[in-house]
Design an enzyme around this catalytic site. Structure first.
Site, PDB file in Angstrom:
ATOM      1  N   VAL A  50       1.254  -0.981  -0.273  1.00  0.00           N
ATOM      2  CA  VAL A  50       0.090   0.283   0.144  1.00  0.00           C
ATOM      3  C   VAL A  50       1.060   1.611  -0.107  1.00  0.00           C
ATOM      4  CG1 VAL A  50      -1.896   1.331   1.066  1.00  0.00           C
ATOM      5  CG2 VAL A  50      -1.627  -1.185   1.814  1.00  0.00           C
ATOM      6  N   CYS A  51       0.292   2.446  -0.891  1.00  0.00           N
ATOM      7  CA  CYS A  51       1.655   3.874  -0.885  1.00  0.00           C
ATOM      8  C   CYS A  51       0.281   4.511  -0.977  1.00  0.00           C
ATOM      9  CB  CYS A  51       2.187   3.085  -1.805  1.00  0.00           C
ATOM     10  SG  CYS A  51       1.666   3.146  -3.395  1.00  0.00           S
ATOM     11  N   ALA A  52       0.664   6.232  -1.045  1.00  0.00           N
ATOM     12  CA  ALA A  52      -0.507   7.476  -1.551  1.00  0.00           C
ATOM     13  C   ALA A  52      -1.119   6.989  -2.298  1.00  0.00           C
ATOM     14  CB  ALA A  52       0.571   8.157  -1.395  1.00  0.00           C
ATOM     15  N   GLY A  88      -1.076   3.667  -5.355  1.00  0.00           N
ATOM     16  CA  GLY A  88      -0.289   3.010  -5.702  1.00  0.00           C
ATOM     17  C   GLY A  88       0.589   3.008  -7.214  1.00  0.00           C
ATOM     18  N   VAL A 137      -1.492  -1.210  -4.652  1.00  0.00           N
ATOM     19  CA  VAL A 137      -2.720   0.111  -4.676  1.00  0.00           C
ATOM     20  C   VAL A 137      -2.124   1.375  -3.753  1.00  0.00           C
ATOM     21  CG1 VAL A 137      -4.018  -2.000  -4.884  1.00  0.00           C
ATOM     22  CG2 VAL A 137      -3.430  -1.236  -3.195  1.00  0.00           C
TER      23      VAL A 137
END
Length: 102
Positions: free
Chosen positions: A6-8, A10, A36
């Site tokens: 998970v990132c800011a 995706g 995502v």
């Protein structure tokens, strides 16, 4: 093993995903690894064995840990140095330890 990152947005983890896939492939491991954005996690967590958060979304850890617990998916934050250096092998190792896979 299915590893969800998970990132800011995706996107910032796409290079890390590639490095993790390469490391898994070199070790003969057939893993599915994808990234995502934080607001898409609920649509993907049912397919994940582990959930790793990019350091920039560390603030989501309490909320996503609760979600992970309800789905039986362990959740942790990626080591900042491993993330920053795009060390796919180390992040993969962390995912395996989190998911109790060797």
């Amino acid at each position: 093993m299915n590893i969800l990152l998970v990132c800011a947005a995706g996107m910032s983890t796409s290079l890390l995903v590639s490095k993790m896939e390469k490391s898994a492939q070199e070790q003969g491991k057939d893993y599915t690894i994808w990234a995502v954005s934080g607001d898409s996690v609920q649509n993907h967590i049912d397919k994940a064995d582990v959930l790793l958060l990019g350091p920039q979304v560390r603030y989501m850890l309490p909320q996503l840990k609760k979600l992970g617990e309800s789905k039986g998916v362990p959740v942790d934050v990626i080591n900042t140095v491993h993330y920053g250096t795009c060390n796919g092998a180390e992040v993969l190792k962390s995912a395996e330890q989190l998911g109790h896979v060797s």
